[in-house]
Motif scaffolding. Sequence first.
Motif, mmCIF file in Angstrom:
data_model
loop_
_atom_site.group_PDB
_atom_site.id
_atom_site.type_symbol
_atom_site.label_atom_id
_atom_site.label_comp_id
_atom_site.label_asym_id
_atom_site.label_seq_id
_atom_site.Cartn_x
_atom_site.Cartn_y
_atom_site.Cartn_z
ATOM 1 N N VAL A 1 1.000 -1.241 0.007
ATOM 2 C CA VAL A 1 -0.015 0.096 -0.078
ATOM 3 C C VAL A 1 0.937 1.373 0.058
ATOM 4 N N VAL A 2 1.841 1.293 0.646
ATOM 5 C CA VAL A 2 2.869 2.292 0.807
ATOM 6 C C VAL A 2 3.431 2.753 -0.619
ATOM 7 N N ALA A 3 3.848 1.352 -1.214
ATOM 8 C CA ALA A 3 4.399 1.746 -2.540
ATOM 9 C C ALA A 3 3.348 2.424 -3.814
ATOM 10 N N GLY A 4 1.991 1.739 -3.361
ATOM 11 C CA GLY A 4 1.063 2.140 -4.522
ATOM 12 C C GLY A 4 0.654 3.503 -4.125
ATOM 13 N N ALA A 5 0.581 3.903 -2.889
ATOM 14 C CA ALA A 5 0.076 5.297 -2.561
ATOM 15 C C ALA A 5 1.292 6.323 -2.813
#
Length: 224
Positions: free
Chosen positions: A54-58
């Motif tokens: 999620v960190v990478a996607g955000a």
Amino acid sequence: MMSRRWGLAAAAAMLVALWFVFFYAPTERTMGDLQRIFYFHVSSWWLAFGAFFVVAGASIGWLRTRRASWDAAALAAAEIGVLFTTIGLAMGMLWAKPAWGIWWTWDARLTTAFVLWLIYLGYLLLRSYVEDPTRRANLAAVLGILGAADIPIVYFSIFWWRTQHPQPVIMGGPDSGLHPDMALTLAVCVAAFTVLFIWLFGWRRRLETERRALYRIRRERLAQ
């Protein structure tokens, strides 16, 4: 109101998971009750991986749109990911001492997992030391994206190198697998941790959004 509902759901889900772990799941023949750590250990790592994805996607969302909501989401997910990684490492050490006779060994799985924890701990430290909001978000986004590359390395390390860590019991090969009651218990635990993650993520992201709004108001008042 929605956050309160998710909080109650998370509490209820964790209570159900505890009942499954300690009263429903059968006792493992080799390790006995020590094996029950497995359910929390695996669940925390799966959700940690999910949080860092999620960190990478955000972070990608921030770099493409420059919307503060993406950056706030990346921060929230990173903090929760570090929390779950810490739990996973701690559970693993509690399991390793009676099973292996040592708290820690620098094999490939444990070392790459520790590196993953350090990467996102560094991510949080970077955010606390860079003052300019845009520069902070940009640097954090790059680190958040690059850090996610360690996730497949952590998972596949036990296939690529000889490690003391056992092979996975799910998708680990022809000899892997769980007793149906154990598999159900693991599924319940993963679901409970997922609900916990959703609640923590929504609460933390909203808190960060409110903090930024307050920061903007203070800056506008100082500028007057």
